[in-house]
Design a protein around this motif. Structure first.
Motif, PDB file in Angstrom:
ATOM      1  N   PRO A 137       2.785   9.200 -15.011  1.00  0.00           N
ATOM      2  CA  PRO A 137       2.554  10.171 -14.108  1.00  0.00           C
ATOM      3  C   PRO A 137       1.190  10.193 -13.099  1.00  0.00           C
ATOM      4  CG  PRO A 137       3.035  11.205 -16.183  1.00  0.00           C
ATOM      5  CD  PRO A 137       2.816   9.584 -16.208  1.00  0.00           C
ATOM      6  N   ILE A 138       1.377  10.356 -11.965  1.00  0.00           N
ATOM      7  CA  ILE A 138       0.189  10.397 -10.899  1.00  0.00           C
ATOM      8  C   ILE A 138      -0.181  11.745 -10.869  1.00  0.00           C
ATOM      9  CG2 ILE A 138      -0.831   9.633  -8.933  1.00  0.00           C
ATOM     10  CD1 ILE A 138       0.952   7.423  -9.298  1.00  0.00           C
ATOM     11  N   PRO A 139      -1.447  12.269 -11.097  1.00  0.00           N
ATOM     12  CA  PRO A 139      -1.956  13.716 -10.839  1.00  0.00           C
ATOM     13  C   PRO A 139      -2.193  13.760  -9.229  1.00  0.00           C
ATOM     14  CG  PRO A 139      -3.752  12.558 -11.926  1.00  0.00           C
ATOM     15  CD  PRO A 139      -2.381  11.543 -11.796  1.00  0.00           C
ATOM     16  N   VAL A 140      -1.827  14.756  -8.668  1.00  0.00           N
ATOM     17  CA  VAL A 140      -2.026  14.817  -6.965  1.00  0.00           C
ATOM     18  C   VAL A 140      -2.422  16.264  -6.538  1.00  0.00           C
ATOM     19  CG1 VAL A 140      -1.042  14.717  -4.788  1.00  0.00           C
ATOM     20  CG2 VAL A 140      -0.263  13.222  -6.775  1.00  0.00           C
ATOM     21  N   GLN A 141      -3.665  16.600  -6.467  1.00  0.00           N
ATOM     22  CA  GLN A 141      -3.986  17.989  -5.817  1.00  0.00           C
ATOM     23  C   GLN A 141      -3.394  18.460  -4.835  1.00  0.00           C
ATOM     24  OE1 GLN A 141      -8.187  17.869  -5.610  1.00  0.00           O
ATOM     25  NE2 GLN A 141      -8.796  17.101  -7.688  1.00  0.00           N
ATOM     26  N   ALA A 142      -3.427  19.600  -4.755  1.00  0.00           N
ATOM     27  CA  ALA A 142      -2.694  20.409  -3.687  1.00  0.00           C
ATOM     28  C   ALA A 142      -3.417  20.025  -2.454  1.00  0.00           C
ATOM     29  CB  ALA A 142      -2.607  21.908  -3.575  1.00  0.00           C
ATOM     30  N   GLY A 143      -2.642  19.481  -1.290  1.00  0.00           N
ATOM     31  CA  GLY A 143      -3.301  19.130   0.110  1.00  0.00           C
ATOM     32  C   GLY A 143      -4.068  17.998   0.032  1.00  0.00           C
ATOM     33  N   LYS A 144      -4.103  17.076  -1.012  1.00  0.00           N
ATOM     34  CA  LYS A 144      -4.774  15.942  -1.170  1.00  0.00           C
ATOM     35  C   LYS A 144      -3.582  14.701  -1.341  1.00  0.00           C
ATOM     36  CE  LYS A 144      -8.836  17.918  -1.688  1.00  0.00           C
ATOM     37  NZ  LYS A 144      -9.846  17.580  -0.823  1.00  0.00           N
ATOM     38  N   GLY A 145      -4.161  13.539  -1.827  1.00  0.00           N
ATOM     39  CA  GLY A 145      -3.128  12.377  -1.922  1.00  0.00           C
ATOM     40  C   GLY A 145      -3.923  11.299  -2.506  1.00  0.00           C
ATOM     41  N   TRP A 146      -3.325   9.994  -2.525  1.00  0.00           N
ATOM     42  CA  TRP A 146      -3.967   8.898  -3.156  1.00  0.00           C
ATOM     43  C   TRP A 146      -3.515   7.952  -1.889  1.00  0.00           C
ATOM     44  CZ3 TRP A 146      -6.741   8.187  -7.237  1.00  0.00           C
ATOM     45  CH2 TRP A 146      -6.734   9.060  -8.324  1.00  0.00           C
ATOM     46  N   LEU A 147      -4.156   6.564  -1.938  1.00  0.00           N
ATOM     47  CA  LEU A 147      -3.903   5.446  -1.234  1.00  0.00           C
ATOM     48  C   LEU A 147      -4.015   4.306  -2.746  1.00  0.00           C
ATOM     49  CD1 LEU A 147      -5.963   5.135   1.970  1.00  0.00           C
ATOM     50  CD2 LEU A 147      -3.695   5.701   1.442  1.00  0.00           C
ATOM     51  N   LEU A 148      -2.721   3.879  -2.751  1.00  0.00           N
ATOM     52  CA  LEU A 148      -2.646   3.024  -3.947  1.00  0.00           C
ATOM     53  C   LEU A 148      -2.113   1.573  -3.524  1.00  0.00           C
ATOM     54  CD1 LEU A 148      -0.689   5.525  -6.274  1.00  0.00           C
ATOM     55  CD2 LEU A 148      -3.104   5.031  -6.369  1.00  0.00           C
ATOM     56  N   VAL A 149      -2.862   0.782  -4.068  1.00  0.00           N
ATOM     57  CA  VAL A 149      -2.290  -0.821  -3.989  1.00  0.00           C
ATOM     58  C   VAL A 149      -1.230  -1.162  -5.107  1.00  0.00           C
ATOM     59  CG1 VAL A 149      -2.979  -3.171  -3.698  1.00  0.00           C
ATOM     60  CG2 VAL A 149      -4.352  -1.039  -2.660  1.00  0.00           C
ATOM     61  N   LEU A 185       1.125  -1.097   0.036  1.00  0.00           N
ATOM     62  CA  LEU A 185       0.074   0.078   0.017  1.00  0.00           C
ATOM     63  C   LEU A 185       0.898   1.023   0.296  1.00  0.00           C
ATOM     64  CD1 LEU A 185      -2.740   1.434   0.401  1.00  0.00           C
ATOM     65  CD2 LEU A 185      -2.328   1.328   2.728  1.00  0.00           C
ATOM     66  N   VAL A 186       0.924   2.261  -1.044  1.00  0.00           N
ATOM     67  CA  VAL A 186       1.521   3.139  -1.015  1.00  0.00           C
ATOM     68  C   VAL A 186       0.662   4.418  -0.943  1.00  0.00           C
ATOM     69  CG1 VAL A 186       3.069   4.712  -2.531  1.00  0.00           C
ATOM     70  CG2 VAL A 186       2.836   2.052  -2.860  1.00  0.00           C
ATOM     71  N   ALA A 187       0.915   5.168   0.260  1.00  0.00           N
ATOM     72  CA  ALA A 187       0.135   6.440   0.654  1.00  0.00           C
ATOM     73  C   ALA A 187       0.809   7.779  -0.007  1.00  0.00           C
ATOM     74  CB  ALA A 187      -0.064   6.631   2.131  1.00  0.00           C
ATOM     75  N   ILE A 188       0.183   8.480  -0.737  1.00  0.00           N
ATOM     76  CA  ILE A 188       1.032   9.730  -1.373  1.00  0.00           C
ATOM     77  C   ILE A 188       0.306  10.908  -0.689  1.00  0.00           C
ATOM     78  CG2 ILE A 188       1.131  10.830  -3.411  1.00  0.00           C
ATOM     79  CD1 ILE A 188       1.350   8.074  -4.934  1.00  0.00           C
ATOM     80  N   ALA A 189       0.748  11.779  -0.421  1.00  0.00           N
ATOM     81  CA  ALA A 189       0.279  13.160   0.339  1.00  0.00           C
ATOM     82  C   ALA A 189       1.087  14.302  -0.280  1.00  0.00           C
ATOM     83  CB  ALA A 189       0.374  13.070   1.697  1.00  0.00           C
ATOM     84  N   SER A 190       0.245  15.236  -0.586  1.00  0.00           N
ATOM     85  CA  SER A 190       0.707  16.509  -1.150  1.00  0.00           C
ATOM     86  C   SER A 190       0.945  17.530  -0.068  1.00  0.00           C
ATOM     87  CB  SER A 190       0.177  16.786  -2.345  1.00  0.00           C
ATOM     88  OG  SER A 190       0.611  18.249  -2.635  1.00  0.00           O
ATOM     89  N   TRP A 191       1.878  18.409   0.035  1.00  0.00           N
ATOM     90  CA  TRP A 191       2.114  19.596   0.825  1.00  0.00           C
ATOM     91  C   TRP A 191       2.393  20.595  -0.024  1.00  0.00           C
ATOM     92  CZ3 TRP A 191       2.830  14.879   3.296  1.00  0.00           C
ATOM     93  CH2 TRP A 191       2.155  14.657   4.465  1.00  0.00           C
ATOM     94  N   ALA A 192       2.251  20.350  -1.378  1.00  0.00           N
ATOM     95  CA  ALA A 192       2.733  21.433  -2.425  1.00  0.00           C
ATOM     96  C   ALA A 192       1.641  22.334  -2.190  1.00  0.00           C
ATOM     97  CB  ALA A 192       2.743  20.609  -3.638  1.00  0.00           C
ATOM     98  N   LYS A 193       1.634  23.504  -2.828  1.00  0.00           N
ATOM     99  CA  LYS A 193       0.766  24.683  -2.929  1.00  0.00           C
ATOM    100  C   LYS A 193      -0.077  24.630  -3.853  1.00  0.00           C
ATOM    101  CE  LYS A 193       3.913  28.207  -0.539  1.00  0.00           C
ATOM    102  NZ  LYS A 193       3.502  27.932   0.910  1.00  0.00           N
ATOM    103  N   GLU A 194       0.629  23.892  -5.355  1.00  0.00           N
ATOM    104  CA  GLU A 194      -0.056  23.777  -6.353  1.00  0.00           C
ATOM    105  C   GLU A 194      -0.443  22.129  -6.775  1.00  0.00           C
ATOM    106  OE1 GLU A 194       1.652  25.906  -9.377  1.00  0.00           O
ATOM    107  OE2 GLU A 194       1.256  27.562  -8.596  1.00  0.00           O
ATOM    108  N   GLY A 195      -1.454  21.937  -7.424  1.00  0.00           N
ATOM    109  CA  GLY A 195      -1.383  20.451  -8.111  1.00  0.00           C
ATOM    110  C   GLY A 195      -0.310  20.103  -8.974  1.00  0.00           C
ATOM    111  N   SER A 196       0.181  18.711  -8.856  1.00  0.00           N
ATOM    112  CA  SER A 196       1.305  18.522  -9.892  1.00  0.00           C
ATOM    113  C   SER A 196       0.794  17.177 -10.015  1.00  0.00           C
ATOM    114  CB  SER A 196       2.462  18.405  -8.808  1.00  0.00           C
ATOM    115  OG  SER A 196       2.426  17.711  -7.888  1.00  0.00           O
TER     116      SER A 196
END
Length: 94
Positions: free
Chosen positions: A78-90, A28-39
């Motif tokens: 590439p995985i899109p990640v919104q600012a302040g959001k994330g993903w839980l990926l298996v 399980l890969v948890a991705i979290a963004s602390w970026a100010k913009e989506g990336s």
């Protein structure tokens, strides 16, 4: 966790972090963004440390209401990640 030097999954963005919870043949890969913009981030994966074959693996984002829609990603995609959001990926082999 993302803070450990031996974490087998990292992102290519300094403000988007990854933590891994491993089991045999699956992670399980948890991705979290602390970026100010989506990336869009690419994951840097130590396949040997995970004990998985890159050519036979993919990411599945299970549906989680109010958090993430169901989707899949290839390991090099590439995985899109919104600012302040994330993903839980298996991460699993096909």
């Amino acid at each position: 966790g993302y803070w450990r030097k031996d974490c087998p999954v990292r992102t290519d963005h300094p403000d988007v972090l990854a933590t891994v919870y491993r089991k045999r043949g699956k992670a399980l890969v948890a991705i979290a963004s602390w970026a100010k913009e989506g990336s869009k981030v690419r994951l840097q994966i130590d396949w040997q440390a995970l004990g998985m074959d890159k050519t036979n693996a993919h990411f599945v984002a299970p549906p989680i209401p109010f958090f993430q829609p169901p989707t899949t990603f290839a390991p090099d995609e590439p995985i899109p990640v919104q600012a302040g959001k994330g993903w839980l990926l298996v991460l699993q082999e096909k």
